[in-house]
Motif scaffolding. Structure first.
Motif, PDB file in Angstrom:
ATOM      1  N   SER A  45       0.967  -1.272   0.019  1.00 43.03           N
ATOM      2  CA  SER A  45      -0.083   0.005   0.185  1.00 43.03           C
ATOM      3  C   SER A  45       0.971   1.121   0.332  1.00 43.03           C
ATOM      4  O   SER A  45       0.329   2.316   0.178  1.00 43.03           O
ATOM      5  CB  SER A  45      -0.966  -0.087   1.300  1.00 43.03           C
ATOM      6  OG  SER A  45      -0.374   0.022   2.530  1.00 43.03           O
ATOM      7  N   GLU A  46       2.245   1.060  -0.341  1.00 37.98           N
ATOM      8  CA  GLU A  46       3.271   2.204  -0.215  1.00 37.98           C
ATOM      9  C   GLU A  46       2.881   2.911  -1.617  1.00 37.98           C
ATOM     10  O   GLU A  46       2.721   2.469  -2.705  1.00 37.98           O
ATOM     11  CB  GLU A  46       4.601   1.935  -0.096  1.00 37.98           C
ATOM     12  CG  GLU A  46       5.578   2.918  -0.402  1.00 37.98           C
ATOM     13  CD  GLU A  46       5.465   4.096   0.165  1.00 37.98           C
ATOM     14  OE1 GLU A  46       5.559   5.082  -0.310  1.00 37.98           O
ATOM     15  OE2 GLU A  46       5.113   4.021   1.328  1.00 37.98           O
ATOM     16  N   PRO A  47       2.509   4.267  -1.424  1.00 32.49           N
ATOM     17  CA  PRO A  47       2.333   5.100  -2.802  1.00 32.49           C
ATOM     18  C   PRO A  47       3.473   5.278  -3.740  1.00 32.49           C
ATOM     19  O   PRO A  47       3.160   5.458  -4.773  1.00 32.49           O
ATOM     20  CB  PRO A  47       1.783   6.550  -2.274  1.00 32.49           C
ATOM     21  CG  PRO A  47       1.324   6.249  -0.740  1.00 32.49           C
ATOM     22  CD  PRO A  47       2.205   5.247  -0.215  1.00 32.49           C
ATOM     23  N   GLY A  48       4.709   5.085  -3.159  1.00 32.60           N
ATOM     24  CA  GLY A  48       5.944   5.228  -4.050  1.00 32.60           C
ATOM     25  C   GLY A  48       6.130   3.972  -4.615  1.00 32.60           C
ATOM     26  O   GLY A  48       7.297   3.904  -5.222  1.00 32.60           O
ATOM     27  N   LEU A  49       5.493   3.043  -4.501  1.00 37.58           N
ATOM     28  CA  LEU A  49       5.791   1.380  -4.936  1.00 37.58           C
ATOM     29  C   LEU A  49       4.764   0.848  -5.954  1.00 37.58           C
ATOM     30  O   LEU A  49       3.501   0.887  -5.515  1.00 37.58           O
ATOM     31  CB  LEU A  49       6.082   0.644  -3.619  1.00 37.58           C
ATOM     32  CG  LEU A  49       6.105  -0.766  -4.314  1.00 37.58           C
ATOM     33  CD1 LEU A  49       7.773  -0.977  -4.752  1.00 37.58           C
ATOM     34  CD2 LEU A  49       6.077  -1.546  -2.833  1.00 37.58           C
ATOM     35  N   MET A  50       5.371   0.248  -6.906  1.00 40.52           N
ATOM     36  CA  MET A  50       4.308  -0.669  -7.762  1.00 40.52           C
ATOM     37  C   MET A  50       4.928  -1.736  -8.203  1.00 40.52           C
ATOM     38  O   MET A  50       5.952  -1.926  -8.596  1.00 40.52           O
ATOM     39  CB  MET A  50       4.225   0.374  -9.220  1.00 40.52           C
ATOM     40  CG  MET A  50       3.212  -0.411 -10.268  1.00 40.52           C
ATOM     41  SD  MET A  50       1.408  -0.643  -9.689  1.00 40.52           S
ATOM     42  CE  MET A  50       0.823   0.898  -9.963  1.00 40.52           C
ATOM     43  N   LEU A  51       4.239  -2.893  -7.937  1.00 36.00           N
ATOM     44  CA  LEU A  51       4.553  -4.107  -8.364  1.00 36.00           C
ATOM     45  C   LEU A  51       3.928  -4.708  -9.312  1.00 36.00           C
ATOM     46  O   LEU A  51       2.492  -4.603  -9.749  1.00 36.00           O
ATOM     47  CB  LEU A  51       4.222  -5.299  -7.127  1.00 36.00           C
ATOM     48  CG  LEU A  51       4.650  -6.695  -7.438  1.00 36.00           C
ATOM     49  CD1 LEU A  51       5.875  -6.869  -7.863  1.00 36.00           C
ATOM     50  CD2 LEU A  51       4.143  -7.556  -6.274  1.00 36.00           C
ATOM     51  N   LEU A  52       4.836  -5.042 -10.559  1.00 39.48           N
ATOM     52  CA  LEU A  52       4.047  -5.646 -11.873  1.00 39.48           C
ATOM     53  C   LEU A  52       4.480  -7.028 -11.817  1.00 39.48           C
ATOM     54  O   LEU A  52       5.537  -7.626 -11.953  1.00 39.48           O
ATOM     55  CB  LEU A  52       4.695  -5.080 -13.124  1.00 39.48           C
ATOM     56  CG  LEU A  52       4.383  -3.608 -13.247  1.00 39.48           C
ATOM     57  CD1 LEU A  52       4.789  -3.312 -14.599  1.00 39.48           C
ATOM     58  CD2 LEU A  52       2.877  -3.288 -13.216  1.00 39.48           C
TER      59      LEU A  52
END
Length: 353
Positions: free
Chosen positions: A94-101
């Motif tokens: 849920s960290e706004p600065g992180l995206m997992l693909l």
């Protein structure tokens, strides 16, 4: 994410890499990233390569935690700032600065997708738009799962990265990625683990270090898989090719065990066993049957790889089987047919040796 939904980037019966705090045996790769960070000009794209199960994803998450917890301008370790408020958010995705693909969940089919699609990559547009300013991290695990459209969409981001963005691409087979993606990333190569590091990593993952066998070849993932029945599957595969005539009943039983949704993990273990046998055969054709080979495996390797010509053939067949299996899974071919096709190709080649 619901606990009932499997995660494509998590090994069965092991913690997800984002929950794994320590990385063992990959100090050189960690130092390489820290040197780039301390230079003041770290690269925006990183390609983490190496065999399956040696810590690539764990390193990616360590780097992500480091970058998103206000690291100092010069750092001696990738350990994140203790108690930083981003740490629980990273664990909860849920960290706004992180995206997992990663491969997503198909609600309609009630199964994991077979590829990372372009729609997944397009989510990055909204991610970077909503999180403008500050440091942002994208993890692609594994980048090998990107379909062609998704790979091209990701390439555009690597060519024109947003300010403050770091893209971490995990890859087991970097040669299968677009050359232009590889050329725009700095490579961090991770090698097999030594016995002490492997034992510590297996214990951290909840496994039994005493169950480690030489077949793990320095891979935590392989050690855990072998302990869950992978060693038995490998023995059955080796036994199939230890004699000149294929036992079609035994081959069919190996393939049938991978049927249906319940056979998903069995399919991966069986394909891994075939891949191991073929790569061991390729090496045996060049340098002879390895001393650690015993019983049916020793007989199979001696039969399959008596010379260097056979070695080259097995290396080629291994890649072909991997490619065909990846394509078959992408178009939802029955797992039994995937394994039967691989066994038939190996049998056909063995008759040419």
């Amino acid at each position: 994410m619901s606990e009932d939904i499997p995660e494509a980037d998590r090994a069965p019966d092991a913690p997800h890499p984002r929950m794994t705090d320590r990385l063992f045996g990959q100090e050189a790769a960690e130092r390489a990233f820290l040197e780039a960070w301390n230079s003041g000009r770290p690269h925006h794209g990183w390609l983490l390569t190496g065999p399956n199960g040696v810590g690539k994803a764990t390193l990616a998450w360590r780097i992500a935690r480091f970058l998103l917890t206000d690291p100092p301008a010069r750092a001696d370790t990738l350990d994140p700032t203790p108690g930083h408020p981003a740490l629980p958010r990273i664990r909860a995705l849920s960290e706004p600065g992180l995206m997992l693909l990663r491969r997503g969940w198909d609600d309609k089919g009630k199964k994991l997708a077979t590829q990372i699609t372009v729609d997944e990559v397009r989510r990055l547009g909204g991610f970077f738009g909503l999180s403008s300013g500050g440091r942002r991290v994208v993890i692609v695990d594994p980048a090998d799962d990107l379909n062609p459209s998704a790979a091209n969409a990701l390439l555009k981001l690597l060519e024109e990265p947003p300010t403050g963005a770091t893209l971490l691409l995990v890859s087991h087979q970097p040669a299968r990625l677009l050359p232009t993606i590889r050329s725009r990333c700095r490579v961090l190569r991770l090698g097999p683990l030594g016995l002490d590091a492997l034992s510590a990593a297996v214990e951290q993952a909840g496994g039994d270090p005493a169950a480690i066998t030489p077949m793990a070849e320095g891979s935590t993932g392989a050690a855990l898989r072998l302990a869950r029945g992978g060693a038995e599957i490998y023995d059955k595969v080796a036994d199939l090719f230890a004699t000149p005539s294929l036992d079609r009943g035994a081959a069919r039983a190996i393939a049938d065990a991978c049927a249906g949704k319940a056979g998903t993990e069995r399919l991966e273990a069986t394909l891994a066993a075939l891949d191991r046998l073929l790569h061991r055969a390729a090496r045996a054709g060049l340098i002879g049957v390895p001393q650690d080979a015993e019983g049916a495996e020793a007989k199979a390797l001696a039969r399959l790889a008596p010379h260097d010509v056979a070695a080259r053939a097995w290396a080629r067949i291994a890649q072909e089987i991997d490619d065909r299996a990846a394509h078959a899974r992408a178009v939802n071919v029955d797992p039994t047919a995937i394994v039967w096709d691989a066994l038939a190709r190996i049998d056909a080649q063995s008759r040419r040796v």
